[in-house]
Design a protein around this motif. Structure first.
Motif, PDB file in Angstrom:
ATOM      1  N   ILE A 268      -6.828 -51.392  56.820  1.00 48.18           N
ATOM      2  CA  ILE A 268      -6.805 -50.430  57.712  1.00 48.18           C
ATOM      3  C   ILE A 268      -6.856 -48.985  56.562  1.00 48.18           C
ATOM      4  O   ILE A 268      -7.527 -48.048  57.106  1.00 48.18           O
ATOM      5  N   ILE A 269      -6.670 -49.218  55.438  1.00 45.18           N
ATOM      6  CA  ILE A 269      -6.672 -48.000  54.761  1.00 45.18           C
ATOM      7  C   ILE A 269      -8.089 -48.143  53.941  1.00 45.18           C
ATOM      8  O   ILE A 269      -8.704 -47.235  54.103  1.00 45.18           O
ATOM      9  N   LEU A 270      -8.678 -49.371  53.481  1.00 39.31           N
ATOM     10  CA  LEU A 270     -10.002 -49.356  52.670  1.00 39.31           C
ATOM     11  C   LEU A 270     -10.907 -49.036  53.918  1.00 39.31           C
ATOM     12  O   LEU A 270     -11.976 -48.520  53.455  1.00 39.31           O
ATOM     13  N   ALA A 271     -10.816 -49.766  54.990  1.00 38.72           N
ATOM     14  CA  ALA A 271     -11.778 -49.186  56.094  1.00 38.72           C
ATOM     15  C   ALA A 271     -12.117 -47.761  56.422  1.00 38.72           C
ATOM     16  O   ALA A 271     -13.344 -47.503  56.854  1.00 38.72           O
ATOM     17  N   ARG A 272     -10.968 -46.818  56.106  1.00 42.82           N
ATOM     18  CA  ARG A 272     -11.335 -45.484  56.398  1.00 42.82           C
ATOM     19  C   ARG A 272     -12.633 -45.135  55.633  1.00 42.82           C
ATOM     20  O   ARG A 272     -13.197 -44.182  56.097  1.00 42.82           O
ATOM     21  N   PHE A 273     -12.801 -45.376  54.669  1.00 42.79           N
ATOM     22  CA  PHE A 273     -13.900 -45.115  53.616  1.00 42.79           C
ATOM     23  C   PHE A 273     -15.370 -45.809  54.041  1.00 42.79           C
ATOM     24  O   PHE A 273     -16.266 -45.682  53.281  1.00 42.79           O
ATOM     25  N   VAL A 274     -15.292 -46.708  54.835  1.00 45.58           N
ATOM     26  CA  VAL A 274     -16.363 -47.488  55.210  1.00 45.58           C
ATOM     27  C   VAL A 274     -17.024 -47.214  56.743  1.00 45.58           C
ATOM     28  O   VAL A 274     -16.158 -47.639  57.617  1.00 45.58           O
ATOM     29  N   PRO A 275     -17.897 -46.477  57.081  1.00 41.78           N
ATOM     30  CA  PRO A 275     -18.651 -46.216  58.192  1.00 41.78           C
ATOM     31  C   PRO A 275     -18.906 -47.301  59.349  1.00 41.78           C
ATOM     32  O   PRO A 275     -19.037 -48.544  58.698  1.00 41.78           O
ATOM     33  N   VAL A 276     -18.601 -47.393  60.377  1.00 43.21           N
ATOM     34  CA  VAL A 276     -18.616 -48.428  61.356  1.00 43.21           C
ATOM     35  C   VAL A 276     -17.297 -49.329  61.323  1.00 43.21           C
ATOM     36  O   VAL A 276     -16.371 -49.423  62.322  1.00 43.21           O
ATOM     37  N   VAL A 277     -16.962 -49.748  59.987  1.00 38.68           N
ATOM     38  CA  VAL A 277     -15.918 -50.557  59.890  1.00 38.68           C
ATOM     39  C   VAL A 277     -14.580 -49.781  60.034  1.00 38.68           C
ATOM     40  O   VAL A 277     -13.560 -50.280  60.668  1.00 38.68           O
ATOM     41  N   ARG A 278     -14.602 -48.325  59.727  1.00 35.70           N
ATOM     42  CA  ARG A 278     -13.301 -47.697  60.091  1.00 35.70           C
ATOM     43  C   ARG A 278     -13.366 -47.548  61.480  1.00 35.70           C
ATOM     44  O   ARG A 278     -12.069 -47.317  61.964  1.00 35.70           O
ATOM     45  N   THR A 279     -14.121 -47.685  62.338  1.00 32.80           N
ATOM     46  CA  THR A 279     -14.160 -47.433  63.895  1.00 32.80           C
ATOM     47  C   THR A 279     -13.190 -48.740  64.493  1.00 32.80           C
ATOM     48  O   THR A 279     -12.474 -48.860  65.046  1.00 32.80           O
ATOM     49  N   PHE A 280     -13.882 -50.000  63.845  1.00 29.57           N
ATOM     50  CA  PHE A 280     -13.507 -51.255  64.466  1.00 29.57           C
ATOM     51  C   PHE A 280     -12.035 -51.840  63.811  1.00 29.57           C
ATOM     52  O   PHE A 280     -11.705 -52.669  64.470  1.00 29.57           O
ATOM     53  N   ALA A 281     -11.803 -51.392  62.770  1.00 27.88           N
ATOM     54  CA  ALA A 281     -10.714 -51.726  61.928  1.00 27.88           C
ATOM     55  C   ALA A 281      -9.243 -51.955  62.885  1.00 27.88           C
ATOM     56  O   ALA A 281      -8.441 -52.876  63.036  1.00 27.88           O
ATOM     57  N   PRO A 282      -8.843 -50.778  63.379  1.00 28.89           N
ATOM     58  CA  PRO A 282      -7.854 -50.636  64.086  1.00 28.89           C
ATOM     59  C   PRO A 282      -7.669 -51.360  65.483  1.00 28.89           C
ATOM     60  O   PRO A 282      -6.865 -51.977  65.866  1.00 28.89           O
TER      61      PRO A 282
ATOM     62  N   ASN B 258      -1.974 -47.293  58.724  1.00 27.22           N
ATOM     63  CA  ASN B 258      -2.512 -46.303  59.434  1.00 27.22           C
ATOM     64  C   ASN B 258      -2.425 -44.690  58.956  1.00 27.22           C
ATOM     65  O   ASN B 258      -3.378 -44.037  58.471  1.00 27.22           O
ATOM     66  N   VAL B 259      -1.083 -44.386  58.595  1.00 31.49           N
ATOM     67  CA  VAL B 259      -0.885 -43.191  58.404  1.00 31.49           C
ATOM     68  C   VAL B 259      -1.185 -42.818  56.648  1.00 31.49           C
ATOM     69  O   VAL B 259      -1.938 -41.798  56.319  1.00 31.49           O
ATOM     70  N   ALA B 260      -0.988 -44.149  56.044  1.00 35.00           N
ATOM     71  CA  ALA B 260      -1.385 -43.891  54.478  1.00 35.00           C
ATOM     72  C   ALA B 260      -3.087 -43.873  54.119  1.00 35.00           C
ATOM     73  O   ALA B 260      -3.483 -43.060  53.664  1.00 35.00           O
ATOM     74  N   GLY B 261      -3.739 -44.570  55.198  1.00 32.91           N
ATOM     75  CA  GLY B 261      -5.267 -44.505  55.093  1.00 32.91           C
ATOM     76  C   GLY B 261      -5.750 -43.093  55.481  1.00 32.91           C
ATOM     77  O   GLY B 261      -6.768 -42.684  54.986  1.00 32.91           O
ATOM     78  N   ALA B 262      -4.994 -42.544  56.510  1.00 34.47           N
ATOM     79  CA  ALA B 262      -5.432 -41.327  57.020  1.00 34.47           C
ATOM     80  C   ALA B 262      -5.336 -40.152  56.217  1.00 34.47           C
ATOM     81  O   ALA B 262      -6.293 -39.440  55.763  1.00 34.47           O
ATOM     82  N   VAL B 263      -4.155 -40.105  55.505  1.00 37.27           N
ATOM     83  CA  VAL B 263      -3.890 -39.167  54.374  1.00 37.27           C
ATOM     84  C   VAL B 263      -4.951 -39.347  53.267  1.00 37.27           C
ATOM     85  O   VAL B 263      -5.502 -38.447  52.613  1.00 37.27           O
ATOM     86  N   ALA B 264      -5.012 -40.509  52.706  1.00 35.54           N
ATOM     87  CA  ALA B 264      -5.928 -40.783  51.738  1.00 35.54           C
ATOM     88  C   ALA B 264      -7.477 -40.196  51.949  1.00 35.54           C
ATOM     89  O   ALA B 264      -7.978 -39.675  51.281  1.00 35.54           O
ATOM     90  N   TRP B 265      -7.949 -40.773  53.298  1.00 30.89           N
ATOM     91  CA  TRP B 265      -9.303 -40.384  53.706  1.00 30.89           C
ATOM     92  C   TRP B 265      -9.540 -38.792  53.864  1.00 30.89           C
ATOM     93  O   TRP B 265     -10.382 -38.425  53.222  1.00 30.89           O
ATOM     94  N   VAL B 266      -8.773 -38.341  54.403  1.00 27.95           N
ATOM     95  CA  VAL B 266      -8.767 -37.107  54.899  1.00 27.95           C
ATOM     96  C   VAL B 266      -8.584 -36.123  53.672  1.00 27.95           C
ATOM     97  O   VAL B 266      -9.414 -35.171  53.280  1.00 27.95           O
TER      98      VAL B 266
END
Length: 214
Positions: free
Chosen positions: A125-139, A156-164
């Motif tokens: 959920i965290i790593l996928a934030r940085f990979v297009p397409v996978v980011r959308t399908f992971a959750p 989810n929250v950790a990944g969102a904060v790190a990504w943004v």
């Protein structure tokens, strides 16, 4: 401007954000919120811009045309709530997604994400934030896989904060440097690779120890 022209500008927001700002002013915040929410929340919109949007928006913050703290807050909320919606949709559909022919789901992307999820678990959920397409399908896959809501939200929250935070801040400081802007996707993927490789090596080490101990 008709609807199709506006939609085309959305799909190419990395090059049209300046025009959107000039035409719509502060309404652009709502547009960017909607793009991030839809890209992370609806598997049918996996092609919406993600990394480039955050990075270019950060660059406009550096010029004073957008508010850095406001943008950060809105996009983190959009990323968290988008993923949450996607998780709920995955949970509602369940394992039927692998046996039924849902035309609105890209099966190849779904299976790639599922394999990634099987290897890396919640960290996906965290790593996928940085990979297009996978980011959308992971959750979505997390919902299908019956991950508990509390555990999902932690990642989810950790990944969102790190990504943004990383991409908007990166855009703020480096978005106006052409060589960085033009190779953003490569830079992001290299960073993700650097995060995944230690995990993979750790898994191989544990597997090797189990084999030797037998």
């Amino acid at each position: 401007m008709d609807l199709m022209q506006f939609f085309d500008m959305i799909l190419h927001v990395d090059t049209t954000l300046g025009t959107l700002l000039a035409q719509y002013g502060t309404y652009v915040y709502a547009v960017l919120f909607a793009i991030v929410f839809c890209e992370t929340g609806l598997v049918v919109l996996f092609f919406f811009p993600g990394d480039t949007l955050l990075f270019i928006a950060g660059a406009f913050c550096a010029t004073g045309e957008m508010s850095y703290p406001l943008l950060m807050a809105l996009l983190i909320i959009a990323a968290v709530t988008g993923n949450t919606l996607n998780y709920w949709i995955g949970g509602a559909i369940g394992h039927r997604v692998f046996t039924h022919d849902y035309r609105w789901i890209n099966k190849d992307a779904l299976r790639r994400t599922h394999d990634f999820f099987e290897k890396h678990g919640g960290k996906t959920i965290i790593l996928a934030r940085f990979v297009p397409v996978v980011r959308t399908f992971a959750p979505f896959v997390a919902g299908v896989s019956d991950m508990t809501f509390a555990r999902f939200q932690l990642f989810n929250v950790a990944g969102a904060v790190a990504w943004v935070a990383s991409l908007v801040t990166g855009g703020y400081f480096f978005g106006n440097i052409p060589v960085v802007r033009d190779h953003l996707t490569t830079i992001v993927l290299v960073g993700v690779g650097a995060a995944i490789i230690p995990l993979a090596l750790g898994g191989l080490y544990k597997f090797g120890r189990r084999v030797i101990s037998r």
